[in-house]
Write an enzyme that holds these catalytic residues in place. Structure first.
Site, PDB file in Angstrom:
ATOM      1  N   ASP A  18       0.792  -1.239   0.000  1.00 34.65           N
ATOM      2  CA  ASP A  18       0.000   0.000   0.000  1.00 34.65           C
ATOM      3  C   ASP A  18       0.826   1.291   0.000  1.00 34.65           C
ATOM      4  O   ASP A  18       0.484   2.251   0.704  1.00 34.65           O
ATOM      5  CB  ASP A  18      -0.943   0.015   1.202  1.00 34.65           C
ATOM      6  CG  ASP A  18      -1.806  -1.228   1.311  1.00 34.65           C
ATOM      7  OD1 ASP A  18      -1.842  -2.010   0.356  1.00 34.65           O
ATOM      8  OD2 ASP A  18      -2.434  -1.411   2.359  1.00 34.65           O
ATOM      9  N   LYS A  83      -7.493  -3.914  -2.603  1.00 35.61           N
ATOM     10  CA  LYS A  83      -8.126  -4.517  -1.438  1.00 35.61           C
ATOM     11  C   LYS A  83      -8.858  -3.474  -0.606  1.00 35.61           C
ATOM     12  O   LYS A  83      -8.567  -2.277  -0.676  1.00 35.61           O
ATOM     13  CB  LYS A  83      -7.081  -5.236  -0.576  1.00 35.61           C
ATOM     14  CG  LYS A  83      -6.009  -4.323   0.032  1.00 35.61           C
ATOM     15  CD  LYS A  83      -4.935  -5.146   0.733  1.00 35.61           C
ATOM     16  CE  LYS A  83      -3.855  -4.286   1.349  1.00 35.61           C
ATOM     17  NZ  LYS A  83      -4.309  -3.466   2.483  1.00 35.61           N
ATOM     18  N   CYS A 115      -1.857  -2.076   8.202  1.00 34.36           N
ATOM     19  CA  CYS A 115      -1.804  -3.056   7.119  1.00 34.36           C
ATOM     20  C   CYS A 115      -0.578  -3.957   7.184  1.00 34.36           C
ATOM     21  O   CYS A 115      -0.672  -5.162   6.940  1.00 34.36           O
ATOM     22  CB  CYS A 115      -1.872  -2.341   5.773  1.00 34.36           C
ATOM     23  SG  CYS A 115      -3.432  -1.454   5.519  1.00 34.36           S
TER      24      CYS A 115
END
Length: 205
Positions: A18, A83, A115
């Site tokens: 991410d 996601k 995350c």
């Protein structure tokens, strides 16, 4: 005696978590995370390590930072997965893992306490060895990082650095790829030092 957990050449994959454009002004040391990640992508090609990328809700948070272009990786690039779950261990990703004989997962990205942490815990639960790059993770709040790394270590993850991980995967200076490997290490020396000073040093004091 604690078991020795090593990175296993030929059974390792890099997970890029991410590292998206909207985070740039929000994440502590974002540019250092990007620099470490860019170095790891360059090394992935030389070391022949597959790479998998995820993006958290890219419509709101933007795409992966453009510095992290996976195109040079060719077939080593296993895909970019969108996601909504915080963990990278979503069904499409675990499906990719099952298609390969991976054992070691090198994890870097953001945020360390959300995350990255949840990904590490899920991958450990699935039986993988997780190696988190201390100079390749961060959060909006710098003070979250140390606690997150401690939590991952307590759960069984290995906390390491980008250069240490790279040399573990290179193994031997006599290999034909060592010149290319060494060139990257030298070219990235300043970025490596800055990332260590900015991202790792605060966690050791």
């Amino acid at each position: 005696m604690a078991s020795v957990i090593r990175l296993i050449p030929g059974r390792t994959v890099f997970f890029v978590c991410d590292i998206q454009t909207r985070f740039r002004p929000l994440i502590y040391g974002f540019d250092h995370v990007v620099a470490t990640s860019r170095k790891m992508l360059k090394l992935a090609k030389v070391l022949e390590v597959p790479v998998l990328i995820t993006e958290q809700n890219p419509r709101a948070l933007g795409g992966t930072a453009p510095e992290l272009d996976p195109a040079p990786l060719g077939k080593l690039f296993l895909g970019n997965y969108t996601k909504s779950a915080f963990s990278m261990a979503i069904p499409p990703v675990t499906s990719v893992l099952r298609q390969h004989d991976f054992k070691s997962i090198v994890l870097f990205g953001i945020e360390s306490h959300v995350c990255v942490l949840q990904t590490a815990l899920d991958l450990l639960a699935l039986g993988y060895d997780v190696h988190v790059l201390a100079d390749g993770v961060s959060s909006c709040n710098r003070d979250e990082v140390g606690t997150a790394l401690s939590r991952m270590r307590q759960a069984g993850a290995q906390i390491t650095t980008s250069e240490s991980a790279a040399f573990q995967l290179q193994v031997d200076a006599n290999k034909p790829n060592f010149k290319a490997f060494s060139t990257i290490i030298k070219e990235e020396r300043d970025n490596t030092q800055k990332a260590l000073e900015f991202l790792v040093r605060p966690q050791t004091h």
